[in-house]
Design an enzyme around this catalytic site. Structure first.
Site, mmCIF file in Angstrom:
data_model
loop_
_atom_site.group_PDB
_atom_site.id
_atom_site.type_symbol
_atom_site.label_atom_id
_atom_site.label_comp_id
_atom_site.label_asym_id
_atom_site.label_seq_id
_atom_site.Cartn_x
_atom_site.Cartn_y
_atom_site.Cartn_z
ATOM 1 N N ARG A 124 17.919 -24.385 -25.175
ATOM 2 C CA ARG A 124 18.664 -25.785 -25.329
ATOM 3 C C ARG A 124 20.126 -25.228 -25.716
ATOM 4 O O ARG A 124 20.239 -23.977 -26.209
ATOM 5 C CB ARG A 124 18.003 -26.576 -26.267
ATOM 6 C CG ARG A 124 16.059 -26.962 -26.732
ATOM 7 C CD ARG A 124 16.123 -27.440 -27.893
ATOM 8 N NE ARG A 124 14.700 -28.628 -27.524
ATOM 9 C CZ ARG A 124 13.824 -28.007 -27.942
ATOM 10 N NH1 ARG A 124 13.602 -26.563 -28.701
ATOM 11 N NH2 ARG A 124 12.474 -29.006 -27.642
ATOM 12 N N LYS B 277 14.102 -26.417 -32.823
ATOM 13 C CA LYS B 277 13.766 -27.338 -33.374
ATOM 14 C C LYS B 277 13.093 -27.576 -34.840
ATOM 15 O O LYS B 277 11.881 -27.262 -34.196
ATOM 16 C CB LYS B 277 13.399 -28.894 -32.600
ATOM 17 C CG LYS B 277 14.489 -29.432 -31.555
ATOM 18 C CD LYS B 277 14.232 -30.797 -31.087
ATOM 19 C CE LYS B 277 15.491 -31.156 -29.719
ATOM 20 N NZ LYS B 277 15.029 -32.524 -28.991
ATOM 21 N N HIS C 123 20.745 -28.585 -20.230
ATOM 22 C CA HIS C 123 19.769 -29.296 -19.912
ATOM 23 C C HIS C 123 18.532 -29.392 -19.196
ATOM 24 O O HIS C 123 17.464 -29.327 -18.558
ATOM 25 C CB HIS C 123 19.108 -30.835 -20.775
ATOM 26 C CG HIS C 123 18.346 -30.164 -21.785
ATOM 27 N ND1 HIS C 123 18.047 -29.490 -22.460
ATOM 28 C CD2 HIS C 123 17.100 -31.221 -21.636
ATOM 29 C CE1 HIS C 123 16.785 -30.280 -23.519
ATOM 30 N NE2 HIS C 123 16.272 -31.003 -23.128
ATOM 31 N N ARG D 36 17.180 -25.739 -18.255
ATOM 32 C CA ARG D 36 15.984 -25.696 -18.829
ATOM 33 C C ARG D 36 14.730 -26.747 -18.424
ATOM 34 O O ARG D 36 14.101 -26.584 -17.672
ATOM 35 C CB ARG D 36 16.442 -26.581 -20.010
ATOM 36 C CG ARG D 36 15.173 -26.658 -21.200
ATOM 37 C CD ARG D 36 14.898 -27.802 -22.651
ATOM 38 N NE ARG D 36 14.078 -27.409 -23.905
ATOM 39 C CZ ARG D 36 13.489 -26.973 -23.957
ATOM 40 N NH1 ARG D 36 13.118 -25.637 -24.219
ATOM 41 N NH2 ARG D 36 12.674 -27.426 -24.904
ATOM 42 N N HIS E 140 7.515 -26.637 -27.257
ATOM 43 C CA HIS E 140 7.292 -28.852 -27.701
ATOM 44 C C HIS E 140 6.188 -28.815 -27.937
ATOM 45 O O HIS E 140 5.626 -28.147 -28.230
ATOM 46 C CB HIS E 140 6.804 -28.988 -26.152
ATOM 47 C CG HIS E 140 8.137 -29.423 -24.821
ATOM 48 N ND1 HIS E 140 8.260 -29.872 -23.431
ATOM 49 C CD2 HIS E 140 9.238 -29.647 -24.876
ATOM 50 C CE1 HIS E 140 9.317 -29.998 -23.383
ATOM 51 N NE2 HIS E 140 10.059 -29.770 -23.559
ATOM 52 N N TYR F 104 7.199 -32.819 -16.115
ATOM 53 C CA TYR F 104 7.037 -31.723 -15.716
ATOM 54 C C TYR F 104 6.548 -31.829 -14.463
ATOM 55 O O TYR F 104 6.398 -31.653 -13.259
ATOM 56 C CB TYR F 104 7.405 -30.283 -15.798
ATOM 57 C CG TYR F 104 8.775 -30.264 -16.735
ATOM 58 C CD1 TYR F 104 9.992 -30.734 -16.183
ATOM 59 C CD2 TYR F 104 8.054 -30.163 -18.070
ATOM 60 C CE1 TYR F 104 10.981 -30.604 -16.908
ATOM 61 C CE2 TYR F 104 8.978 -30.524 -19.116
ATOM 62 C CZ TYR F 104 10.779 -30.148 -18.825
ATOM 63 O OH TYR F 104 11.841 -29.945 -19.635
#
Length: 314
Positions: free
Chosen positions: A165, A189, A260, A263, A286, A295
């Site tokens: 990211r 994150k 992104h 990514r 994630h 995806y």
């Protein structure tokens, strides 16, 4: 609106005392959670807007019902706000009522029964492998453009090689690169750290930048940052987006390519190459496999397109 500090929140002076107290509790709770300051600020603004709406109708937090909240969400839709914005505002309301419940102000949360208006699912933008090669190969490393191009080549090689990211790129420090093991320590994150393998081309571009360019950019207040601006400070996410836009246009790929998108391309190309979803989930950082499953829809769309082009009876 002026930027908010981590301890202040947007409040209207005329709000009922119960709302002021509830917003203060939320603000304290948000400051203890591992959320980005941008997210915390957005939540404060979102809940204050609910407070204004409720206060105008003489409703305290304890008096709000699921029906009231549905009426409020309807006003957001009537303002033609983007579905993603409404989703975030509903998340903020859930966080607010959870805070009230945890502090013993409410027995339950009326927001649990609220859902956002349905929106069409958007597939992430994905570059073809050839487009990725064109983009990265178009950033010169032969001295043209000086240290900034060497830096940019390293940034975007690394972004694509590791599925980073933009926020993760700007947080990287020099010590996050493990040269001997050819790995990268990434701070993602929720204050979660993951260790990622660095591809050969990205590692070469990174070493080239460190040996030939980073020293020329030092001198500002970003000494620990891996990637420096021309004034020596740490880069911002807007710097990353702006530089990628410049190189995308120069490569003839003016399709609104964002960090992104690199990514997304990383994840899709990994899936196309045979990587399983669990592996991709770990590499991307994630929290939920359901996020990574997006995806598979990208891959499905690609296969359908190939089928439509190729099958005689498609």
């Amino acid at each position: 609106n002026p930027p908010m500090s981590t301890t202040s929140q947007p409040q209207r002076q005329g709000l009922d005392h119960s709302w002021r107290q509830a917003l203060e509790l939320l603000d304290a709770d948000l400051c203890t959670r591992a959320l980005a300051e941008k997210t915390r600020h957005a939540y404060r603004v979102d809940v204050t807007q609910l407070a204004d709406w409720s206060d105008a109708q003489h409703l305290t937090p304890a008096q709000l019902t699921p029906r009231d909240l549905r009426r409020y969400v309807a006003t957001l839709s009537a303002r033609r706000l983007a579905p993603a914005t409404i989703d975030r505002k509903i998340d903020a309301l859930r966080a607010f009522f959870s805070s009230q419940r945890e502090h013993g102000q409410l027995a339950g949360s009326p927001a649990e029964l609220i859902s956002a208006p349905k929106r069409a699912a958007r597939l992430p933008r994905v570059l073809k492998r050839s487009e990725t090669s064109t983009l990265l190969g178009s950033i010169p490393t032969d001295g043209v453009g000086g240290p900034l191009n060497l830096r940019d080549r390293a940034i975007f090689e690394l972004a694509y090689a590791c599925g980073l990211r933009a926020e993760e790129i700007v947080k990287l420090t020099v010590t996050d690169v493990e040269h001997d093991s050819e790995q990268l320590r990434v701070h993602g994150k929720g204050s979660k750290t993951r260790i990622l393998p660095i591809g050969e081309l990205a590692l070469a571009a990174l070493r080239d930048y460190l040996e030939r360019a980073r020293g020329a950019l030092q001198g500002g207040d970003g000494e620990d940052a891996l990637f420096l601006s021309k004034s020596g400070r740490a880069l911002s996410t807007s710097d990353i987006r702006r530089r990628l836009g410049i190189h995308s246009r120069r490569a003839g790929l003016d399709r609104g390519i964002s960090p992104h998108a690199l990514r997304h391309s990383y994840a899709t190309h990994m899936l196309d190459g045979g990587a399983d979803l669990r592996t991709i989930q770990e590499l991307l950082g994630h929290a939920s496999i359901s996020t990574t499953q997006l995806y598979t829809r990208v891959e499905s769309a690609r296969l359908k397109s190939a089928y439509a082009r190729s099958h005689p009876r498609a």
